[in-house]
Design a protein around this motif. Structure first.
Motif, PDB file in Angstrom:
ATOM      1  N   SER A 287     -13.763 -45.936 -78.448  1.00  0.00           N
ATOM      2  CA  SER A 287     -14.676 -45.796 -77.304  1.00  0.00           C
ATOM      3  C   SER A 287     -15.404 -47.081 -76.928  1.00  0.00           C
ATOM      4  CB  SER A 287     -15.703 -44.687 -77.557  1.00  0.00           C
ATOM      5  OG  SER A 287     -15.039 -43.459 -77.740  1.00  0.00           O
ATOM      6  N   THR A 288     -14.920 -48.219 -77.429  1.00  0.00           N
ATOM      7  CA  THR A 288     -15.498 -49.508 -77.065  1.00  0.00           C
ATOM      8  C   THR A 288     -14.512 -50.241 -76.171  1.00  0.00           C
ATOM      9  OG1 THR A 288     -16.715 -49.632 -79.146  1.00  0.00           O
ATOM     10  CG2 THR A 288     -16.398 -51.697 -77.958  1.00  0.00           C
ATOM     11  N   PHE A 289     -15.001 -50.713 -75.019  1.00  0.00           N
ATOM     12  CA  PHE A 289     -14.168 -51.430 -74.054  1.00  0.00           C
ATOM     13  C   PHE A 289     -14.408 -52.924 -74.224  1.00  0.00           C
ATOM     14  CE2 PHE A 289     -15.032 -47.257 -72.313  1.00  0.00           C
ATOM     15  CZ  PHE A 289     -13.779 -46.849 -71.849  1.00  0.00           C
ATOM     16  N   THR A 290     -13.314 -53.682 -74.338  1.00  0.00           N
ATOM     17  CA  THR A 290     -13.412 -55.133 -74.497  1.00  0.00           C
ATOM     18  C   THR A 290     -12.488 -55.815 -73.498  1.00  0.00           C
ATOM     19  OG1 THR A 290     -13.837 -54.853 -76.865  1.00  0.00           O
ATOM     20  CG2 THR A 290     -13.232 -57.060 -76.122  1.00  0.00           C
ATOM     21  N   TYR A 291     -13.051 -56.688 -72.678  1.00  0.00           N
ATOM     22  CA  TYR A 291     -12.256 -57.477 -71.731  1.00  0.00           C
ATOM     23  C   TYR A 291     -11.565 -58.564 -72.540  1.00  0.00           C
ATOM     24  CZ  TYR A 291     -11.518 -58.170 -66.717  1.00  0.00           C
ATOM     25  OH  TYR A 291     -10.985 -58.194 -65.458  1.00  0.00           O
ATOM     26  N   LYS A 292     -10.251 -58.452 -72.727  1.00  0.00           N
ATOM     27  CA  LYS A 292      -9.517 -59.344 -73.620  1.00  0.00           C
ATOM     28  C   LYS A 292      -8.866 -60.538 -72.924  1.00  0.00           C
ATOM     29  CE  LYS A 292      -8.998 -58.523 -77.536  1.00  0.00           C
ATOM     30  NZ  LYS A 292      -9.796 -58.902 -78.682  1.00  0.00           N
ATOM     31  N   LYS A 293      -8.265 -60.296 -71.756  1.00  0.00           N
ATOM     32  CA  LYS A 293      -7.424 -61.341 -71.181  1.00  0.00           C
ATOM     33  C   LYS A 293      -7.373 -61.249 -69.668  1.00  0.00           C
ATOM     34  CE  LYS A 293      -3.316 -62.170 -73.128  1.00  0.00           C
ATOM     35  NZ  LYS A 293      -1.866 -62.093 -73.459  1.00  0.00           N
ATOM     36  N   ILE A 294      -7.257 -62.418 -69.031  1.00  0.00           N
ATOM     37  CA  ILE A 294      -6.984 -62.510 -67.601  1.00  0.00           C
ATOM     38  C   ILE A 294      -5.722 -63.339 -67.452  1.00  0.00           C
ATOM     39  CG2 ILE A 294      -7.746 -63.498 -65.400  1.00  0.00           C
ATOM     40  CD1 ILE A 294     -10.628 -62.826 -66.275  1.00  0.00           C
ATOM     41  N   ILE A 295      -4.792 -62.827 -66.671  1.00  0.00           N
ATOM     42  CA  ILE A 295      -3.543 -63.549 -66.410  1.00  0.00           C
ATOM     43  C   ILE A 295      -3.484 -63.865 -64.923  1.00  0.00           C
ATOM     44  CG2 ILE A 295      -1.029 -63.542 -66.595  1.00  0.00           C
ATOM     45  CD1 ILE A 295      -1.392 -61.238 -68.691  1.00  0.00           C
ATOM     46  N   HIS A 296      -3.415 -65.155 -64.605  1.00  0.00           N
ATOM     47  CA  HIS A 296      -3.263 -65.601 -63.221  1.00  0.00           C
ATOM     48  C   HIS A 296      -1.787 -65.945 -62.992  1.00  0.00           C
ATOM     49  CE1 HIS A 296      -7.534 -65.806 -62.644  1.00  0.00           C
ATOM     50  NE2 HIS A 296      -7.719 -66.825 -63.456  1.00  0.00           N
ATOM     51  N   HIS A 297      -1.178 -65.271 -62.046  1.00  0.00           N
ATOM     52  CA  HIS A 297       0.193 -65.578 -61.625  1.00  0.00           C
ATOM     53  C   HIS A 297       0.054 -66.326 -60.296  1.00  0.00           C
ATOM     54  CE1 HIS A 297       1.838 -62.796 -64.631  1.00  0.00           C
ATOM     55  NE2 HIS A 297       0.858 -61.975 -64.271  1.00  0.00           N
ATOM     56  N   ILE A 298       0.150 -67.648 -60.357  1.00  0.00           N
ATOM     57  CA  ILE A 298      -0.048 -68.465 -59.160  1.00  0.00           C
ATOM     58  C   ILE A 298       1.305 -68.915 -58.603  1.00  0.00           C
ATOM     59  CG2 ILE A 298      -0.390 -70.599 -60.515  1.00  0.00           C
ATOM     60  CD1 ILE A 298      -2.180 -69.799 -57.208  1.00  0.00           C
ATOM     61  N   LYS A 299       1.465 -68.736 -57.303  1.00  0.00           N
ATOM     62  CA  LYS A 299       2.658 -69.229 -56.600  1.00  0.00           C
ATOM     63  C   LYS A 299       2.185 -70.331 -55.670  1.00  0.00           C
ATOM     64  CE  LYS A 299       6.285 -67.647 -53.464  1.00  0.00           C
ATOM     65  NZ  LYS A 299       6.759 -66.464 -52.708  1.00  0.00           N
ATOM     66  N   ILE A 300       2.698 -71.538 -55.887  1.00  0.00           N
ATOM     67  CA  ILE A 300       2.329 -72.695 -55.080  1.00  0.00           C
ATOM     68  C   ILE A 300       3.490 -73.001 -54.145  1.00  0.00           C
ATOM     69  CG2 ILE A 300       1.659 -75.134 -55.113  1.00  0.00           C
ATOM     70  CD1 ILE A 300       0.600 -74.649 -57.989  1.00  0.00           C
ATOM     71  N   VAL A 301       3.240 -72.920 -52.848  1.00  0.00           N
ATOM     72  CA  VAL A 301       4.264 -73.197 -51.830  1.00  0.00           C
ATOM     73  C   VAL A 301       3.982 -74.599 -51.300  1.00  0.00           C
ATOM     74  CG1 VAL A 301       5.324 -72.429 -49.684  1.00  0.00           C
ATOM     75  CG2 VAL A 301       4.324 -70.735 -51.258  1.00  0.00           C
ATOM     76  N   LEU A 302       4.845 -75.543 -51.690  1.00  0.00           N
ATOM     77  CA  LEU A 302       4.640 -76.949 -51.322  1.00  0.00           C
ATOM     78  C   LEU A 302       5.203 -77.272 -49.952  1.00  0.00           C
ATOM     79  CD1 LEU A 302       5.505 -78.801 -54.658  1.00  0.00           C
ATOM     80  CD2 LEU A 302       3.238 -78.340 -53.715  1.00  0.00           C
ATOM     81  N   GLU A 303       4.405 -77.994 -49.165  1.00  0.00           N
ATOM     82  CA  GLU A 303       4.870 -78.462 -47.864  1.00  0.00           C
ATOM     83  C   GLU A 303       5.908 -79.564 -48.054  1.00  0.00           C
ATOM     84  OE1 GLU A 303       2.730 -80.864 -44.426  1.00  0.00           O
ATOM     85  OE2 GLU A 303       1.927 -78.819 -44.624  1.00  0.00           O
ATOM     86  N   ASN A 304       5.620 -80.503 -48.951  1.00  0.00           N
ATOM     87  CA  ASN A 304       6.567 -81.580 -49.298  1.00  0.00           C
ATOM     88  C   ASN A 304       7.087 -81.303 -50.697  1.00  0.00           C
ATOM     89  OD1 ASN A 304       6.198 -83.110 -46.889  1.00  0.00           O
ATOM     90  ND2 ASN A 304       4.218 -83.772 -47.695  1.00  0.00           N
ATOM     91  N   TYR A 305       8.225 -80.655 -50.768  1.00  0.00           N
ATOM     92  CA  TYR A 305       8.798 -80.237 -52.044  1.00  0.00           C
ATOM     93  C   TYR A 305       9.583 -81.403 -52.637  1.00  0.00           C
ATOM     94  CZ  TYR A 305      11.062 -77.075 -55.379  1.00  0.00           C
ATOM     95  OH  TYR A 305      11.490 -76.448 -56.523  1.00  0.00           O
ATOM     96  N   ASN A 306       8.915 -82.187 -53.484  1.00  0.00           N
ATOM     97  CA  ASN A 306       9.577 -83.314 -54.142  1.00  0.00           C
ATOM     98  C   ASN A 306       9.089 -83.394 -55.585  1.00  0.00           C
ATOM     99  OD1 ASN A 306       7.123 -84.982 -54.262  1.00  0.00           O
ATOM    100  ND2 ASN A 306       7.399 -85.242 -52.049  1.00  0.00           N
ATOM    101  N   GLU A 307       9.769 -84.200 -56.379  1.00  0.00           N
ATOM    102  CA  GLU A 307       9.488 -84.283 -57.813  1.00  0.00           C
ATOM    103  C   GLU A 307       8.027 -84.642 -58.103  1.00  0.00           C
ATOM    104  OE1 GLU A 307      10.999 -86.929 -61.570  1.00  0.00           O
ATOM    105  OE2 GLU A 307      12.522 -86.354 -60.089  1.00  0.00           O
ATOM    106  N   LYS A 308       7.482 -85.579 -57.344  1.00  0.00           N
ATOM    107  CA  LYS A 308       6.096 -86.014 -57.560  1.00  0.00           C
ATOM    108  C   LYS A 308       5.117 -84.865 -57.312  1.00  0.00           C
ATOM    109  CE  LYS A 308       2.588 -89.222 -55.876  1.00  0.00           C
ATOM    110  NZ  LYS A 308       2.217 -90.168 -54.833  1.00  0.00           N
TER     111      LYS A 308
END
Length: 149
Positions: free
Chosen positions: A91-112
């Protein structure tokens, strides 16, 4: 532009009864109803502390990453899906983890830009004010995907 000094945020709240009632919060531009979530035996009205903590962590991370990318001259659009993991034991609630799933859409898609975006995706989580406040209590994980626009 960074501002020196102290920033004070204020929140006003009221509660309308027993544990299955609801309350209201007002904080700057945020004004909403709060209650215990259904998953935790409450009425599930409005939002709740668990969602607000996840929202604070996600928006802080997103704004930090957007700022870092901008300062690095990397043009991108960001899409974030975050999950908050709460464990229940005796009966004890513990906030254990946050997972961020980030999608980065690059305008200039290059190695750098791919290299910079990958590095900043992790750095933003480490420098975000909310992530720092949670450090040592809630694990925060970043899963990053980078795609071409």
């Amino acid at each position: 532009m960074a501002m020196e000094g102290q920033h004070i945020f204020t929140l006003n709240t009221s509660w309308n009864g027993d544990r299955n009632a609801s309350g209201e919060i007002t904080c700057g531009n945020l004004k909403t109803v709060v209650s215990i979530p259904e998953e935790m035996g409450g009425p599930g009205l409005g939002t709740n502390p668990d969602e607000m903590l996840l929202g604070a962590a996600a928006t802080c991370y997103l704004i930090s990453l957007a700022t870092m990318l901008d300062l690095s001259k990397v043009k991108a659009k960001l899409h974030l899906h975050s999950e908050g993991i709460v464990e229940v034991e005796k009966s004890t609630f513990t906030y254990k983890k946050i997972i961020h799933h980030i999608k980065i859409v690059l305008e200039n898609y290059n190695e750098k830009h791919i290299r910079i975006a990958n590095r900043l995706a992790l750095k933003a989580e480490q420098t975000c004010m909310i992530s720092k406040a949670l450090k040592g209590n809630v694990e925060i994980v970043v899963n990053c995907s980078i795609v071409e626009s």
